[in-house]
Design a protein around this motif. Structure first.
Motif, short mmCIF file in Angstrom:
data_model
loop_
_atom_site.label_atom_id
_atom_site.label_comp_id
_atom_site.label_asym_id
_atom_site.label_seq_id
_atom_site.Cartn_x
_atom_site.Cartn_y
_atom_site.Cartn_z
N SER A 247 0.82 -1.21 0.00
CA SER A 247 0.00 0.00 0.00
C SER A 247 0.85 1.25 0.00
N GLU A 248 1.89 1.25 0.82
CA GLU A 248 2.77 2.42 0.87
C GLU A 248 3.50 2.60 -0.45
N GLY A 249 3.99 1.51 -1.03
CA GLY A 249 4.70 1.61 -2.30
C GLY A 249 3.81 2.13 -3.40
N VAL A 250 2.58 1.64 -3.48
CA VAL A 250 1.64 2.10 -4.52
C VAL A 250 1.33 3.57 -4.33
N ARG A 251 1.12 3.99 -3.08
CA ARG A 251 0.82 5.40 -2.81
C ARG A 251 1.97 6.31 -3.25
#
Length: 379
Positions: A247-251
């Motif tokens: 999730s953090e990487g996609v954001r």
């Protein structure tokens, strides 16, 4: 008084800041780095019984004194002679943070990649020579010589000269590729250093590299089986993937792409995000992955990217399309078996479909994830 354990993570985070302060005050890089290492040893000895109220200021003062001691011991070199009056009083070390310039210095274009990585881990990462040597599986004396040569190489470089972000990113990428060995998790260390860089410079490719690292690291728990064997992406237990890191990487990737300044690390991160988005291997959006590899090939011209594109094309449009793309590549590409050309030409003929099957199986052994990550860059 009860002793308190020293926060080694704090020491490592302060290391580049303190080194940068000494260099800014006039110390050459090699001497500054040595002085800071001596100050860290002193901190480990003193802080358990007498922790400072301002750790950064304490380290700056201690390191500066160490530097002055070394300068006096080399009094024959008049340009490095300093007086006691130059010593700053204890207290605040100032608000300037030159850590970013230290990144540029450690990844200077004149350094070989292996030396740039080692110097970055030492001066910016705060690792000891022993830890770096263990991670590289070389002797401590060998690594000490490598770091010393690197320090001598950059000692004459002006600290305030502009650096190249691309060079720093390549160095951090290499740190990640070293993975894990010894008592230091270099993949986690690469993420920590890239986070630190992202906090100091507003650049979409820095965000892209950080996103790529997080997405790659999220799959780590499922990448190795109990016997220590590499598990291909299509066979991994996706319930073990770290959804928080995904999730953090996609954001972070979305923020970078929104700036419309596409670079190679953003393109690679987009491929990794598409893999992470698929609940099962069968649901992977291979056509879109091919499009991102098209962008990556356009940006870099990398033969490794072309190889990965051919793999993705085979998944998206069938084995013949993938083999046709492979046939256009240089058979001398690193990682390609000696029988590459024969197998490819035979597999493209209708009467040799078993060859096609064997070829596809070889591709999955060579590049099990269908992304650029399993194929290490040359060198």
């Amino acid at each position: 008084m009860e002793e308190k354990p020293v926060d080694e993570n704090l020491l490592r985070s302060l290391t580049p800041q303190v080194t940068a302060v000494l260099v800014r005050r006039g110390a050459d890089f090699a001497a500054a780095e040595d002085a800071v290492q001596d100050a860290l040893i002193e901190a480990l000895r003193i802080w358990p019984e007498n922790p400072p109220r301002e750790p950064r200021a304490w380290l700056v003062t201690a390191a500066w004194r160490k530097f002055l001691d070394m300068a006096r011991a080399q009094s024959a070199r008049s340009r490095r002679e300093l007086t006691v009056d130059a010593e700053p009083p204890p207290g605040s070390a100032g608000g300037t943070d030159d850590t970013l310039q230290l990144y540029f210095l450690c990844a200077h274009p004149t350094l070989p990649p292996s030396s740039a990585v080692a110097l970055t881990l030492r001066a910016v990462g705060g690792l000891t020579t022993r830890q770096i040597a263990a991670a590289y599986l070389v002797g401590e004396a060998t690594m000490a010589q490598r770091i010393s040569r690197a320090k001598r190489t950059v000692s004459g470089v002006r600290f305030d000269s502009p650096g190249e972000v691309a060079t720093v990113l390549r160095t951090l990428y290499l740190v990640l590729n070293e993975g894990y060995s010894g008592d230091v998790d270099l993949a986690a260390e690469a993420i920590r250093l890239t986070r630190q860089l992202a906090a100091r410079i507003d650049h979409p490719e820095v965000q892209g590299l950080l996103a790529l690292m997080l997405l790659h690291h999220a799959r780590r728990p499922a990448r190795i089986d109990n016997a220590g064997r590499l598990v291909p992406l299509g066979e991994q237990d996706r319930s073990r993937w770290d959804t928080g890191l995904i999730s953090e990487g996609v954001r972070i990737l979305e923020q970078a792409l929104a700036r419309d300044r596409l670079g190679e690390y953003q393109a690679q991160a987009a491929v990794a995000a598409l893999h992470a988005d698929a609940l099962t291997a069968a649901e992977t959006d291979w056509p879109q992955i091919v499009e991102w590899y098209d962008e990556l090939v356009r940006l870099t011209g990398s033969p490794v990217a072309q190889l990965n594109r051919a793999v993705a094309l085979g998944e998206a449009d069938g084995p013949r399309a993938g083999l046709a793309a492979l046939a256009k590549l240089d058979p001398a590409l690193p990682g390609t078996p000696p029988h590459w050309r024969t197998c490819t030409s035979a597999a493209t003929r209708p009467e040799q479909r078993p060859g096609c099957t064997r070829r596809r199986h070889w591709l999955h052994r060579t590049c099990p994830s269908g992304s650029i990550w399993p194929v290490r860059p040359p060198g």
